[in-house]
Scaffold this motif. Structure first.
Motif, short mmCIF file in Angstrom:
data_model
loop_
_atom_site.label_atom_id
_atom_site.label_comp_id
_atom_site.label_asym_id
_atom_site.label_seq_id
_atom_site.Cartn_x
_atom_site.Cartn_y
_atom_site.Cartn_z
N CYS A 89 9.26 42.29 -36.84
CA CYS A 89 9.02 41.02 -36.21
C CYS A 89 10.49 40.49 -35.88
O CYS A 89 10.35 39.30 -35.03
CB CYS A 89 8.27 40.03 -37.17
N PHE A 90 11.66 40.51 -36.31
CA PHE A 90 12.95 40.21 -36.15
C PHE A 90 13.44 40.72 -34.82
O PHE A 90 14.72 40.40 -34.48
CB PHE A 90 13.76 40.05 -37.44
N ILE A 91 12.98 41.78 -34.30
CA ILE A 91 13.55 42.57 -33.23
C ILE A 91 13.29 41.59 -31.69
O ILE A 91 12.63 40.75 -31.85
CB ILE A 91 13.15 43.88 -32.97
N VAL A 92 14.66 41.64 -30.78
CA VAL A 92 14.28 41.07 -29.78
C VAL A 92 13.42 41.74 -28.84
O VAL A 92 13.20 42.98 -28.91
CB VAL A 92 15.76 40.72 -28.98
N PRO A 93 12.93 40.99 -27.81
CA PRO A 93 11.91 41.72 -26.83
C PRO A 93 12.56 42.92 -26.11
O PRO A 93 11.56 43.74 -25.78
CB PRO A 93 11.63 40.36 -25.62
N ALA A 94 13.75 43.16 -25.83
CA ALA A 94 14.16 44.26 -25.38
C ALA A 94 13.93 45.39 -26.18
O ALA A 94 14.07 46.56 -25.69
CB ALA A 94 15.93 44.14 -25.14
N HIS A 95 13.65 45.38 -27.13
CA HIS A 95 13.18 46.46 -28.01
C HIS A 95 11.71 46.75 -28.18
O HIS A 95 11.12 47.39 -29.09
CB HIS A 95 13.93 46.49 -29.45
N VAL A 96 10.95 46.07 -27.44
CA VAL A 96 9.57 46.44 -27.18
C VAL A 96 9.22 47.02 -25.95
O VAL A 96 9.70 46.44 -24.83
CB VAL A 96 9.00 45.17 -27.19
N ALA A 97 8.86 48.23 -25.89
CA ALA A 97 8.90 49.07 -24.49
C ALA A 97 7.43 49.46 -24.32
O ALA A 97 6.66 49.64 -25.17
CB ALA A 97 9.63 50.29 -24.66
N VAL A 98 7.13 49.54 -22.83
CA VAL A 98 5.87 50.04 -22.55
C VAL A 98 5.71 51.49 -22.29
O VAL A 98 6.96 52.04 -21.71
CB VAL A 98 5.30 49.08 -21.33
N ASP A 99 4.77 52.37 -22.83
CA ASP A 99 4.55 53.83 -22.64
C ASP A 99 3.35 53.86 -22.36
O ASP A 99 2.26 54.06 -23.25
CB ASP A 99 5.03 54.58 -23.68
N THR A 100 2.93 53.97 -20.92
CA THR A 100 1.77 54.28 -20.63
C THR A 100 0.96 55.44 -20.99
O THR A 100 -0.24 55.68 -20.93
CB THR A 100 1.33 54.03 -19.07
N GLU A 101 1.71 56.52 -21.35
CA GLU A 101 1.34 57.67 -21.73
C GLU A 101 0.99 57.75 -23.42
O GLU A 101 0.41 58.71 -23.80
CB GLU A 101 2.21 58.76 -21.73
N GLN A 102 1.22 56.54 -24.02
CA GLN A 102 1.04 56.70 -25.44
C GLN A 102 -0.56 56.50 -25.60
O GLN A 102 -0.97 55.39 -25.07
CB GLN A 102 1.92 55.35 -26.08
N SER A 103 -0.98 57.03 -26.58
CA SER A 103 -2.37 57.04 -26.79
C SER A 103 -2.74 55.87 -27.73
O SER A 103 -3.82 55.18 -27.59
CB SER A 103 -3.12 58.10 -27.51
N SER A 104 -1.96 55.56 -28.90
CA SER A 104 -2.37 54.35 -29.63
C SER A 104 -1.63 53.04 -29.10
O SER A 104 -0.83 53.14 -28.12
CB SER A 104 -1.38 54.31 -30.90
N ARG A 123 1.38 40.61 -26.30
CA ARG A 123 0.84 40.25 -27.60
C ARG A 123 1.85 40.61 -28.54
O ARG A 123 2.07 39.65 -29.53
CB ARG A 123 -0.48 41.07 -27.62
N ILE A 124 2.50 41.39 -28.88
CA ILE A 124 3.72 41.77 -29.58
C ILE A 124 4.56 40.96 -29.51
O ILE A 124 5.18 40.21 -30.62
CB ILE A 124 4.00 43.13 -29.54
#
Length: 239
Positions: A89-104, A123-124
């Protein structure tokens, strides 16, 4: 000392595996206390319907519910201890990435959280913003109403620290912890102390503060650390 005379330690945890991992050793070491685990089965630090409510009030209300349910008087309580998962929860938004191939929907990694859509990314990021603010508040909290309070963490969660698994299978958690405990050759607090992120030659208060400061920095809340071994030191003070 009879059971009726024992002071109660309320231990707020996120799931059943926390109790499974710790209860036997705690009862063995602290026979003069009644250790009461209270799994929350949810994220008390990020409840969308309570996100405008102060986190101290949210947790105080939960403790009041427990006292009523268990028929404890306030004078019965020695302390309220809280073990939480950092969940990155303490990471900055730059470390949240979209992978549209990801199943989960959401995948936790050593240096990032990946999600399968921009909607989930939002949401994250909202969860991390609210959750990190609330956890930071409680990490330095020493008292909750009239009760002594201390917070500890598993990063990213218990299974990550114990098994080095970032995304464990929910259905296998209990069996894996049971097998782990059967094979463990050292006390659990010694095992957990290996993952303390700061030196262990300082006093309890310094180690508690510095371990929290560490986990809030950079991407440490995604990495394999815990300060739960300090909980044993804290309880030792009352033996």
């Amino acid at each position: 000392m009879t059971k009726a005379q024992k002071k109660v330690v309320i231990l707020l945890v996120e799931g059943d595996t926390d109790e499974l991992l710790l209860i036997e050793r705690l009862r063995q070491l602290f026979k003069d206390k009644e250790i009461r685990f209270e799994p929350q089965h949810g994220d008390i630090f990020y409840q969308r319907d309570k996100k405008e409510q102060a986190i101290k009030e949210v947790i105080s209300d939960r403790v009041k519910e427990i006292l009523i349910k268990r028929k404890f008087k306030p004078s019965n309580i020695l302390a309220v201890l809280h073990i939480l998962d950092t969940d990155g929860c303490f990471i900055v938004p730059a470390h949240v990435a979209v992978d549209t191939e990801q199943s989960s929907l959401t995948q936790y990694n050593e240096e990032s959280i990946t999600v399968n859509s921009e909607e989930q990314k939002g949401r994250i990021e909202e969860r991390n913003e609210i959750r990190s603010r609330n956890v930071q508040m409680m990490s330095s909290t020493q008292a909750l109403a009239q009760y002594t309070y201390q917070a500890y963490y598993f990063s990213r969660h218990l299974e990550h620290v114990v098994f080095d698994e970032m995304n464990p299978c929910r259905e296998e958690k209990v069996e894996k912890i049971e097998n782990f405990l059967e094979e463990l050759t050292i006390p659990i607090e010694q095992f957990l102390a290996q993952y303390m992120p700061v030196g262990q030659d300082e006093g309890y208060a310094t180690m508690h503060q510095e371990s929290w400061e560490f986990i809030m920095e950079n991407i440490h809340s995604l990495q394999r650390y815990t300060n739960v071994s300090l909980m044993f030191d804290f309880l030792d003070q009352y033996s």
